[in-house]
Design an enzyme around this catalytic site. Structure first.
Site, PDB file in Angstrom:
ATOM      1  N   GLU A  49      -7.135  -2.313   3.365  1.00 31.66           N
ATOM      2  CA  GLU A  49      -6.367  -1.081   3.547  1.00 31.66           C
ATOM      3  C   GLU A  49      -6.353  -0.689   5.039  1.00 31.66           C
ATOM      4  O   GLU A  49      -5.338  -0.258   5.584  1.00 31.66           O
ATOM      5  CB  GLU A  49      -7.118  -0.028   2.738  1.00 31.66           C
ATOM      6  CG  GLU A  49      -6.311   1.129   2.242  1.00 31.66           C
ATOM      7  CD  GLU A  49      -7.254   2.092   1.496  1.00 31.66           C
ATOM      8  OE1 GLU A  49      -8.037   1.649   0.626  1.00 31.66           O
ATOM      9  OE2 GLU A  49      -7.211   3.286   1.816  1.00 31.66           O
ATOM     10  N   LYS A  69       0.850  -1.202   0.000  1.00 30.74           N
ATOM     11  CA  LYS A  69       0.000   0.000   0.000  1.00 30.74           C
ATOM     12  C   LYS A  69       0.874   1.236   0.000  1.00 30.74           C
ATOM     13  O   LYS A  69       1.915   1.264   0.674  1.00 30.74           O
ATOM     14  CB  LYS A  69      -0.884  -0.009   1.265  1.00 30.74           C
ATOM     15  CG  LYS A  69      -1.612   1.295   1.515  1.00 30.74           C
ATOM     16  CD  LYS A  69      -2.466   1.268   2.776  1.00 30.74           C
ATOM     17  CE  LYS A  69      -2.980   2.668   3.084  1.00 30.74           C
ATOM     18  NZ  LYS A  69      -3.884   2.740   4.220  1.00 30.74           N
ATOM     19  N   GLU A  71      -8.101  12.346  12.443  1.00 32.42           N
ATOM     20  CA  GLU A  71      -7.270  11.210  12.855  1.00 32.42           C
ATOM     21  C   GLU A  71      -6.319  11.585  13.995  1.00 32.42           C
ATOM     22  O   GLU A  71      -5.435  12.431  13.819  1.00 32.42           O
ATOM     23  CB  GLU A  71      -6.469  10.706  11.640  1.00 32.42           C
ATOM     24  CG  GLU A  71      -5.796   9.390  11.890  1.00 32.42           C
ATOM     25  CD  GLU A  71      -5.592   8.582  10.608  1.00 32.42           C
ATOM     26  OE1 GLU A  71      -5.977   9.049   9.520  1.00 32.42           O
ATOM     27  OE2 GLU A  71      -5.035   7.482  10.712  1.00 32.42           O
ATOM     28  N   GLU A  84     -12.057  10.752  -4.484  1.00 32.09           N
ATOM     29  CA  GLU A  84     -11.896  10.700  -3.019  1.00 32.09           C
ATOM     30  C   GLU A  84     -11.044  11.885  -2.534  1.00 32.09           C
ATOM     31  O   GLU A  84     -11.342  12.497  -1.507  1.00 32.09           O
ATOM     32  CB  GLU A  84     -11.249   9.366  -2.619  1.00 32.09           C
ATOM     33  CG  GLU A  84     -11.122   9.210  -1.122  1.00 32.09           C
ATOM     34  CD  GLU A  84     -10.525   7.864  -0.733  1.00 32.09           C
ATOM     35  OE1 GLU A  84     -10.945   6.825  -1.288  1.00 32.09           O
ATOM     36  OE2 GLU A  84      -9.632   7.858   0.144  1.00 32.09           O
TER      37      GLU A  84
HETATM   38  C1  LIG Z   1      -4.267  10.922   3.536  1.00 29.74           C
HETATM   39  C2  LIG Z   1      -5.460  11.354   3.933  1.00 29.74           C
HETATM   40  O1  LIG Z   1      -6.326  10.589   4.643  1.00 29.74           O
HETATM   41  C3  LIG Z   1      -5.951   9.299   5.091  1.00 29.74           C
HETATM   42  C4  LIG Z   1      -6.314   8.265   4.113  1.00 29.74           C
HETATM   43  C5  LIG Z   1      -7.515   7.598   4.178  1.00 29.74           C
HETATM   44  C6  LIG Z   1      -7.905   6.609   3.102  1.00 29.74           C
HETATM   45  O2  LIG Z   1      -7.114   6.416   2.175  1.00 29.74           O
HETATM   46  O3  LIG Z   1      -8.996   6.038   3.143  1.00 29.74           O
HETATM   47  C7  LIG Z   1      -8.393   7.842   5.241  1.00 29.74           C
HETATM   48  C8  LIG Z   1      -8.040   8.633   6.265  1.00 29.74           C
HETATM   49  C9  LIG Z   1      -6.654   9.116   6.417  1.00 29.74           C
HETATM   50  O4  LIG Z   1      -5.925   8.182   7.139  1.00 29.74           O
HETATM   51  C10 LIG Z   1      -5.906  12.750   3.688  1.00 29.74           C
HETATM   52  O5  LIG Z   1      -6.996  13.122   4.134  1.00 29.74           O
HETATM   53  O6  LIG Z   1      -5.160  13.519   3.050  1.00 29.74           O
END
Ligand SMILES: C=C(O[C@@H]1C=C(C(=O)O)C=C[C@H]1O)C(=O)O
Length: 424
Positions: free
Chosen positions: A275, A186, A231, A410
């Site tokens: 993930e 990943k 987070e 996303e």
């Molecule tokens: C990297 C980011 O978010 C991270 C990535 C995520 C994912 O890939 O699902 C979810 C939450 C965070 O741990 C960001 O918001 O920039």
């Protein structure tokens, strides 16, 4: 490393009337700091001493020297319990706020840890002010005067940051191919967007909007970074360690039924669950040597934010002797949620493919007190303010079955909090 001379710090706290918006107490300069959630938390201003450094390890060593080798005269003027309640609230006294760098070996950015001149804190309905100084403080501190002049940025325009959206999708595709080839499992790839405000950008305007709309997130502001992070990399409070791990995301709609179906889909999606597992395992493994009695949940829950749903797990444990919140953050950063798995290979792939100096994006941001307690969120859903510009960042976990166009969508969903805060 730029270090202020060692100093003897004094702190004195006094209970004050609730001033309403804590952000309105900030004067609007580069030393404005905030760390707020659900109306509680801290704002701070000024700089008594500080450290420009590269890593949380360096900062932890400096803070330990400052707080343990030099006597700290913390006079709390009594314990500040809520009116009529047996509960007792003890303000942290001497505190520092900091923000680190995602990849200190490659970034041009510096980290910062700074001790403010005053902090106003609120917890469970009790509000206090703490004054911090290198001189003894002879009188109880007074509440700072509110400065309710938050400038609106005017008309906001957006431009691609280091890469165009199409080029970023191409880079995501490259990462997917490397993952499919078995090089790593990943990698989290981020993109930058630059917002320009016709009237300049006031970080307090953003922080106030984020603290209202994203009140379940940690609104953090340190040295011109502002964001609302969902987070919590690590919190240490009275010896208890908590880490909120997020990974696995789906964008919400404006429709309740559709949202319910999406939440169910997310909770069952093998791509997202996989993930998420990487992220939880990386946190549990990094915390292990520092904690006893750890609890790692078997399955994630769905965390609802106004813009997205995330898979979330709260890992808890009891801190071993000497594990400060900053030491724990140093051990945990970078977690698989913002870097990838295995860490070293993911960090190298990010440096090679992402086309971005992340600076302080995705690094720990938060505070520590003289006991070592503190909270370090991951600097996500935020941006670096630079005059009339805000550099915004959003990243996505890429695994073997990721689809570049979905990842772009996303990343756009993750930019919504800052775009709304700018425009609101
Ligand atoms: C990297 C980011 O978010 C991270 C990535 C995520 C994912 O890939 O699902 C979810 C939450 C965070 O741990 C960001 O918001 O920039």
């Amino acid at each position: 490393m730029l270090t202020d001379q060692p100093v003897h710090l004094h702190a004195r706290s006094a209970r004050i009337d609730d001033p309403g918006s804590l952000i309105d107490l900030l004067p609007g300069d580069q030393f404005d700091t905030a760390f707020l959630r659900l109306g509680d938390g801290f704002v701070g201003s000024g700089r008594v001493t500080g450290l420009a450094c590269r890593t949380p390890q360096e900062a932890d060593a400096w803070w330990s020297r400052l707080t343990f080798e030099h006597t700290i005269d913390e006079d709390f003027d009594g314990r500040l319990g809520p009116e009529g309640s047996p509960r007792v609230i003890t303000p942290p006294g001497v505190m520092a706020f900091g923000h680190f760098v995602f990849d200190p070996e490659r970034s041009h950015s510096d980290a910062v840890l700074q001790v403010p001149e005053w902090v106003v804190g609120r917890r469970d309905g009790v509000t206090w002010v703490t004054q911090i100084s290198t001189e003894p403080i002879t009188a109880p501190p007074k509440a700072p005067t509110p400065v309710p002049v938050r400038r609106h940025p005017g008309t906001v325009t957006y431009a691609d940051g280091s890469l165009s959206a199409i080029e970023w999708e191409r880079r995501v595709h490259m990462a997917i191919e490397r993952i499919r080839a078995g090089e790593l499992e990943k990698a989290v790839l981020a993109r930058e967007m630059v917002a320009t405000g016709s009237e300049g950008i006031d970080a307090r305007h953003l922080a106030a909007n984020l603290a209202t709309s994203y009140h379940r997130c940690w609104t953090a502001m340190v040295d011109r970074w502002v964001g609302a992070s969902p987070e919590m990399l690590v919190r240490r409070r009275d010896g208890l360690v908590t880490s909120r791990v997020l990974a696995g995301t789906i964008q919400r709609t404006s429709e309740a039924d559709a949202d319910r179906a999406l939440a169910t889909h997310l909770a069952r999606s093998s791509k997202d669950l996989g993930e998420h597992e990487y992220a939880v395992a990386s946190v549990a493994e990094a915390l292990e040597p520092w904690c006893s009695g750890m609890n790692v949940p078997d399955a994630p829950y769905v965390l609802e934010l106004p813009n997205v749903f995330h898979l979330a797990s709260d890992v808890t444990g009891v801190a071993k002797q000497g594990a400060t919140s900053l030491g724990l953050a140093a051990a945990l950063h970078p977690s698989a949620a913002v870097c990838g798995t295995p860490t070293g290979l993911a960090r190298d792939l990010i440096a090679e493919v992402e086309g971005l100096d992340r600076g302080r994006y995705a690094a720990p941001i938060g505070w520590i007190d003289s006991s070592g307690d503190g909270e370090w969120a991951i600097a996500l859903r935020g941006g670096r303010i630079d005059g009339d510009r805000a550099h915004l960042y959003a990243g996505c976990g890429i695994v073997a079955d990721s689809v570049p166009a979905d990842e772009l969508a996303e990343s756009n969903a993750k930019l919504i909090p800052m775009r709304e805060a700018l425009e609101g």
